[in-house]
Design a protein around this motif. Structure first.
Motif, PDB file in Angstrom:
ATOM      1  N   SER A  17       0.842  -1.189   0.000  1.00 55.96           N
ATOM      2  CA  SER A  17       0.000   0.000   0.000  1.00 55.96           C
ATOM      3  C   SER A  17       0.884   1.248   0.000  1.00 55.96           C
ATOM      4  CB  SER A  17      -0.943   0.004   1.205  1.00 55.96           C
ATOM      5  OG  SER A  17      -0.222   0.019   2.407  1.00 55.96           O
ATOM      6  N   VAL A  60      -7.630   1.445 -12.235  1.00 55.84           N
ATOM      7  CA  VAL A  60      -8.546   1.670 -11.119  1.00 55.84           C
ATOM      8  C   VAL A  60      -9.287   0.366 -10.846  1.00 55.84           C
ATOM      9  CG1 VAL A  60     -10.556   2.968 -10.304  1.00 55.84           C
ATOM     10  CG2 VAL A  60      -8.800   4.122 -11.675  1.00 55.84           C
ATOM     11  N   THR A 117     -13.286  -1.180  -5.685  1.00 53.87           N
ATOM     12  CA  THR A 117     -12.941  -0.277  -4.585  1.00 53.87           C
ATOM     13  C   THR A 117     -12.715   1.163  -5.029  1.00 53.87           C
ATOM     14  OG1 THR A 117     -10.568  -0.650  -4.812  1.00 53.87           O
ATOM     15  CG2 THR A 117     -11.790  -2.170  -3.359  1.00 53.87           C
ATOM     16  N   ASP A 118     -12.594   1.372  -6.341  1.00 54.63           N
ATOM     17  CA  ASP A 118     -12.266   2.686  -6.911  1.00 54.63           C
ATOM     18  C   ASP A 118     -10.868   3.157  -6.530  1.00 54.63           C
ATOM     19  OD1 ASP A 118     -14.150   3.474  -8.704  1.00 54.63           O
ATOM     20  OD2 ASP A 118     -15.217   4.820  -7.344  1.00 54.63           O
ATOM     21  N   LYS A 119     -10.001   2.254  -6.084  1.00 55.14           N
ATOM     22  CA  LYS A 119      -8.624   2.589  -5.716  1.00 55.14           C
ATOM     23  C   LYS A 119      -7.709   2.374  -6.913  1.00 55.14           C
ATOM     24  CE  LYS A 119      -9.598   3.210  -1.324  1.00 55.14           C
ATOM     25  NZ  LYS A 119      -9.430   4.424  -0.600  1.00 55.14           N
ATOM     26  N   ARG A 120      -6.648   3.166  -6.982  1.00 58.36           N
ATOM     27  CA  ARG A 120      -5.685   3.088  -8.082  1.00 58.36           C
ATOM     28  C   ARG A 120      -4.581   2.084  -7.739  1.00 58.36           C
ATOM     29  NH1 ARG A 120      -3.337   8.509  -8.827  1.00 58.36           N
ATOM     30  NH2 ARG A 120      -2.955   7.949 -10.979  1.00 58.36           N
ATOM     31  N   TYR A 179      -0.710  -0.322  -4.403  1.00 60.27           N
ATOM     32  CA  TYR A 179      -2.145  -0.100  -4.245  1.00 60.27           C
ATOM     33  C   TYR A 179      -2.327   1.164  -3.405  1.00 60.27           C
ATOM     34  CZ  TYR A 179      -7.026  -1.545  -3.924  1.00 60.27           C
ATOM     35  OH  TYR A 179      -8.401  -1.616  -4.048  1.00 60.27           O
ATOM     36  N   GLN A 180      -2.947   2.181  -3.989  1.00 58.34           N
ATOM     37  CA  GLN A 180      -3.102   3.449  -3.286  1.00 58.34           C
ATOM     38  C   GLN A 180      -4.223   3.360  -2.268  1.00 58.34           C
ATOM     39  OE1 GLN A 180      -2.468   7.240  -5.319  1.00 58.34           O
ATOM     40  NE2 GLN A 180      -4.509   7.834  -4.646  1.00 58.34           N
ATOM     41  N   GLN A 181      -3.915   3.722  -1.035  1.00 57.81           N
ATOM     42  CA  GLN A 181      -4.928   3.685   0.045  1.00 57.81           C
ATOM     43  C   GLN A 181      -5.743   4.940   0.091  1.00 57.81           C
ATOM     44  OE1 GLN A 181      -5.654   0.961   2.142  1.00 57.81           O
ATOM     45  NE2 GLN A 181      -4.494   0.074   0.484  1.00 57.81           N
TER      46      GLN A 181
END
Length: 129
Positions: A82, A105, A109-112, A127-129
């Protein structure tokens, strides 16, 4: 009840111990907690920590077999880390000569996130938090 608390560590076998140790420590920012050469096995073992927490056992063995395929071989698919700022993390890796895939994306979760490889081709994820 089994009583599992957390993942204790991940073991990685490297084809070139020094190269992988430099990658994980100098590029990814792990710290080497301890290191030992096991003469009977002609093998190095390094314990690597991330933010003070022991995470990776890095091994070398003579002539390890190659990973069957990426990433759909049976077994561990990838190791994910992360990060707070994926753009900054990708820029850091690419500045060190590590190629990253295009940032995507996660549709759930819509996370990058993005993938890159260690020196032996082990798939790693940011994984961007």
């Amino acid at each position: 009840m089994l009583g599992l608390k957390q993942v204790h560590h991940i073991a990685i076998i490297a084809s070139d111990y020094a190269k992988s140790k430099a990658f994980y420590c100098d590029i990814l920012g792990f710290t080497l907690q301890s290191e030992a050469y096991r003469e009977a096995r002609d093998s190095w073992k390094g314990d690597l920590a991330l933010n003070g927490q022991y995470v990776i056992e890095l091994f070398s063995f003579p002539f390890p077999p190659a990973r069957p395929s990426r990433p759909e071989a049976c077994g561990l698919r990838h190791l994910a880390f992360s990060v707070e700022d994926i753009d900054q993390a990708v820029a850091h890796l690419e500045g060190k000569g590590v190629r990253c895939e295009a940032i995507r994306v996660d549709p759930f979760t819509d996370k990058r996130f993005t993938f890159f490889n260690d020196p032996d081709g082990l798939p790693l994820e940011l994984y961007q938090q």
